[in-house]
Design an enzyme around this catalytic site. Structure first.
Site, PDB file in Angstrom:
ATOM      1  N   TRP A 143       0.832  -1.212   0.000  1.00 57.06           N
ATOM      2  CA  TRP A 143       0.000   0.000   0.000  1.00 57.06           C
ATOM      3  C   TRP A 143       0.865   1.260   0.000  1.00 57.06           C
ATOM      4  O   TRP A 143       1.936   1.286   0.614  1.00 57.06           O
ATOM      5  CB  TRP A 143      -0.855  -0.017   1.262  1.00 57.06           C
ATOM      6  CG  TRP A 143      -1.529   1.273   1.602  1.00 57.06           C
ATOM      7  CD1 TRP A 143      -1.049   2.247   2.441  1.00 57.06           C
ATOM      8  CD2 TRP A 143      -2.789   1.739   1.132  1.00 57.06           C
ATOM      9  NE1 TRP A 143      -1.954   3.290   2.513  1.00 57.06           N
ATOM     10  CE2 TRP A 143      -3.033   3.004   1.718  1.00 57.06           C
ATOM     11  CE3 TRP A 143      -3.753   1.200   0.250  1.00 57.06           C
ATOM     12  CZ2 TRP A 143      -4.185   3.740   1.468  1.00 57.06           C
ATOM     13  CZ3 TRP A 143      -4.907   1.938   0.018  1.00 57.06           C
ATOM     14  CH2 TRP A 143      -5.105   3.193   0.618  1.00 57.06           C
TER      15      TRP A 143
ATOM     16  N   ASN B 131       0.153   5.796   0.206  1.00 59.41           N
ATOM     17  CA  ASN B 131      -0.756   6.940   0.086  1.00 59.41           C
ATOM     18  C   ASN B 131       0.028   8.242   0.012  1.00 59.41           C
ATOM     19  O   ASN B 131       0.765   8.444  -0.962  1.00 59.41           O
ATOM     20  CB  ASN B 131      -1.906   6.908   1.092  1.00 59.41           C
ATOM     21  CG  ASN B 131      -1.547   6.771   2.547  1.00 59.41           C
ATOM     22  OD1 ASN B 131      -1.066   5.732   2.970  1.00 59.41           O
ATOM     23  ND2 ASN B 131      -1.766   7.798   3.332  1.00 59.41           N
ATOM     24  N   ASP B 132      -0.117   9.153   0.953  1.00 52.77           N
ATOM     25  CA  ASP B 132       0.398  10.517   0.791  1.00 52.77           C
ATOM     26  C   ASP B 132       1.872  10.607   0.389  1.00 52.77           C
ATOM     27  O   ASP B 132       2.715   9.879   0.929  1.00 52.77           O
ATOM     28  CB  ASP B 132       0.324  11.277   2.127  1.00 52.77           C
ATOM     29  CG  ASP B 132      -1.028  11.289   2.761  1.00 52.77           C
ATOM     30  OD1 ASP B 132      -1.960  10.664   2.230  1.00 52.77           O
ATOM     31  OD2 ASP B 132      -1.166  11.935   3.815  1.00 52.77           O
TER      32      ASP B 132
ATOM     33  N   GLN C 106       3.747   7.478   2.224  1.00 55.78           N
ATOM     34  CA  GLN C 106       3.145   6.606   3.219  1.00 55.78           C
ATOM     35  C   GLN C 106       3.074   5.201   2.625  1.00 55.78           C
ATOM     36  O   GLN C 106       2.609   5.022   1.497  1.00 55.78           O
ATOM     37  CB  GLN C 106       1.744   7.120   3.579  1.00 55.78           C
ATOM     38  CG  GLN C 106       1.777   8.392   4.405  1.00 55.78           C
ATOM     39  CD  GLN C 106       2.162   8.115   5.838  1.00 55.78           C
ATOM     40  OE1 GLN C 106       1.438   7.453   6.569  1.00 55.78           O
ATOM     41  NE2 GLN C 106       3.329   8.588   6.257  1.00 55.78           N
TER      42      GLN C 106
ATOM     43  N   SER D 113       2.117  11.206   8.024  1.00 56.26           N
ATOM     44  CA  SER D 113       2.681  12.147   7.055  1.00 56.26           C
ATOM     45  C   SER D 113       3.458  13.293   7.684  1.00 56.26           C
ATOM     46  O   SER D 113       3.197  13.700   8.811  1.00 56.26           O
ATOM     47  CB  SER D 113       1.564  12.720   6.200  1.00 56.26           C
ATOM     48  OG  SER D 113       1.154  11.751   5.284  1.00 56.26           O
TER      49      SER D 113
ATOM     50  N   ASP E 126       0.464  15.980  10.225  1.00 51.57           N
ATOM     51  CA  ASP E 126       0.893  16.490   8.922  1.00 51.57           C
ATOM     52  C   ASP E 126       1.743  17.754   9.036  1.00 51.57           C
ATOM     53  O   ASP E 126       1.451  18.776   8.395  1.00 51.57           O
ATOM     54  CB  ASP E 126      -0.325  16.747   8.014  1.00 51.57           C
ATOM     55  CG  ASP E 126      -1.178  15.499   7.817  1.00 51.57           C
ATOM     56  OD1 ASP E 126      -0.665  14.401   8.072  1.00 51.57           O
ATOM     57  OD2 ASP E 126      -2.341  15.629   7.426  1.00 51.57           O
TER      58      ASP E 126
END
Ligand code: NAG
Ligand code: NAG
Ligand code: NAG
Ligand code: NAG
Ligand code: NAG
Ligand code: NAG
Ligand code: NAG
Length: 487
Positions: A39, A41-42, A58, A104, A163
């Site tokens: 996986w 993501n960001d 990520q 993140s 973040d």
């Protein structure tokens, strides 16, 4: 990053590393950053250190459905060709303060070290803190023994505290962090400053929703604050902004506030919230300033609620192409253009000529790893809709509504291009993505799309009651080479 991805998938997480492989190459991208498997993501920690560009993301190496994320790591010499760092995991959850995820954050160069600033995530009891990790070689990171560097959110904030995005101004470090207010519960970005990235002083709110009627959502993920040609921009990925006609059509949206900022008073005179990309899949955008002084952006090509068919193949998620941010001439909007360096990917040129479309035209170009430039003079395209079809998607200019439309299903995405006589489209197709740049960045639309085998490109011009479905366009197209394994 998004709270509920973790909540959703936490139970299925496996401990060991590299236990899965990609089982089918059909949707693997040719020239975008994606995980080796598992996986992602960001985008995180976009930076330039010791002559190389770094893009973290990520990452769950062993589960395409997500987990308590680590930071994956890719490196480039030219911002175009990327390879995975060795080790590919920069930091992973192994401390009491980040045991449920190294969430993140950003990266800056300080004292000859590449420093990562990230949110440590703990689910039970819920606790998010700000932490740092440093590296002298750019690949081997050590978490600071004094972590967390910010252990508690501001007194009036919720426990959502994540973040962190750091930058330097006039010799001082600043960080902007997502932290909603508690009562009332409004999205907010808060500001701190530091001399050494370790001791932080709270400066207050940089921006917040002040009234429910503003429709600014519940949480501003991944805030970025930066200077662009005379203006300050607060760019954020908002959760929960409600759809308003054609605006905010996705579940969550990336947008920005624009205004003036005073470092003496920390007052940001913000505008309304404007969406940055009007496609189906664009979230968690992060910017960094490159050595040439350009503001470069990458985002996660995803929108909450969309399926990710590549999960069945052992991987998930990818980043957009790097884009340069440009302020519009009137200083009120942010535009995005693909970075100039991407031209180095151009291989075989399929076509470079005027094309006459009579209803439909097949230029015999596959939409798999292809850059298409189509310039339409509206004086020479009198019909109702002029554009291109690729598999189950369409991109066209709608003359009646003066809109550029990207259609993946009945729920179309559209952007008003104003009073124009020319529509210049630059479209990047990869194996499972499409990125549209219209009129030199005045509008962008980003989406994943899944088609195996890749569809061919079809140009079309639809007639209206009075006008014929014909168009004279200029068409140029290139095969784009793979960025993997050549660097
Ligand atoms: C993944 O591929 C590697 C290298 O080919 C192999 O050693 C490993 O056993 C594979 N793992 C699985 C779970 O198939
Ligand atoms: C969160 O964890 C930090 C230490 O990692 C601690 O200082 C802080 O008090 C904790 N917050 C809560 C609400 O427990
Ligand atoms: C990584 O850094 C740590 C701390 O500086 C050091 O102990 C370790 O040997 C380094 N590992 C590698 C592979 O360079
Ligand atoms: C930069 O910092 C110095 C020292 O704190 C201060 O005197 C000066 O006004 C600052 N300049 C700007 C442009 O903020
Ligand atoms: C804030 O921006 C508005 C519109 O751009 C402007 O009229 C106003 O003077 C600004 N206020 C401050 C304090 O900068
Ligand atoms: C576009 O043209 C129409 C008709 O001439 C005019 O009413 C409208 O104000 C113009 N819009 C813009 C944004 O210039
Ligand atoms: C299309 O328009 C752009 C300006 O947006 C221009 O740079 C380019 O040369 C044009 N290409 C073709 C094939 O007409």
């Amino acid at each position: 990053m998004l709270r509920f991805i973790l909540v959703l998938f936490m139970g299925t997480c496996v401990k060991s590393i590299y236990t899965i492989n990609v089982t089918n190459q059909r949707y693997r991208l040719n020239y975008h950053i994606m995980p080796p498997a598992g996986w992602s993501n960001d985008p995180n920690g976009l930076s330039y250190f010791n002559g190389q560009y770094h893009a973290f993301f990520q990452y769950c190496p062993d589960n395409p459905n997500g987990c308590s994320t680590s930071w994956g790591h890719s490196i480039s010499n030219d911002l175009v060709h990327w390879h995975y760092a060795q080790p590919t995991i920069a930091i992973s959850p192994n401390q009491p303060y980040d045991r449920d995820g190294c969430w993140s954050g950003s990266a800056v160069v300080n004292d000859g070290q590449l420093t990562l600033i990230y949110a440590g995530n703990v689910q039970n009891p819920f606790n998010q803190t700000i932490n740092i990790a440093t590296s002298t070689d750019g690949v081997n990171f050590t978490k600071y023994s004094g972590n967390p560097v910010i252990a508690i959110p501001p007194f009036d904030g919720t426990t959502g505290f994540k973040d962190p995005k750091v930058w330097r101004s006039n010799g001082t470090w600043y960080v902007v962090i997502s932290n909603p207010t508690q009562q009332p519960n409004f999205p907010r970005a808060v500001l701190y400053k530091s001399d050494d990235l370790k001791q932080w002083t709270y400066l207050g709110s940089l921006a917040a929703e002040v009234d429910d009627s503003e429709n600014l959502g519940s949480m501003w993920d991944d805030p970025n604050f930066f200077y662009l040609n005379g203006k300050f921009i607060l760019l954020t990925s908002a959760e929960g902004v409600l759809r308003d006609g054609n605006r905010f059509a996705n579940l969550f949206q990336v947008g920005y506030f624009i205004g003036d900022f005073d470092y003496q008073t920390n007052f940001f005179n913000r505008s309304d919230f404007y969406e940055l990309d009007l496609g189906y899949d664009f979230f968690a955008a992060q910017v960094f300033e490159d050595p040439k002084g350009r503001m470069i952006l990458m985002a996660w090509m995803y929108t909450m609620g969309s399926p990710l068919p590549e999960q069945a193949d052992g991987w998930a998620g990818a980043l957009t192409l790097p884009r340069q941010l440009i302020l519009s001439e009137d200083g009120t909007r942010v535009k995005m253009v693909p970075i100039e360096e991407l031209k180095s990917l151009r291989g075989n040129q399929y076509v470079n000529s005027p094309i006459f479309i009579n209803g439909q035209f097949d230029p015999k170009i596959p939409c798999d790893s292809t850059e298409v430039i189509m310039n339409i003079s509206l004086l020479q395209a009198p019909g109702k809709r002029i554009g291109m079809r690729f598999g189950y998607m369409q991109l066209y200019y709608d003359r009646q509504y003066k809109k550029l439309v990207l259609a993946r299903n009945k729920d179309i995405r559209q952007v008003d291009l104003g009073n124009i006589t020319q529509v210049n489209l630059r479209v990047f197709f990869d194996k499972s993505s499409v990125e549209v740049f219209a009129n030199d960045g005045a509008a962008t639309m980003t989406s994943r799309f899944y088609s195996d085998p890749a569809p061919g490109l079809i140009l079309f011009a639809e007639s209206s009651n009075e006008m014929p479905g014909t168009a004279n366009v200029n068409l140029q197209a290139f095969h784009l080479n793979s960025i993997y394994g050549n660097n």
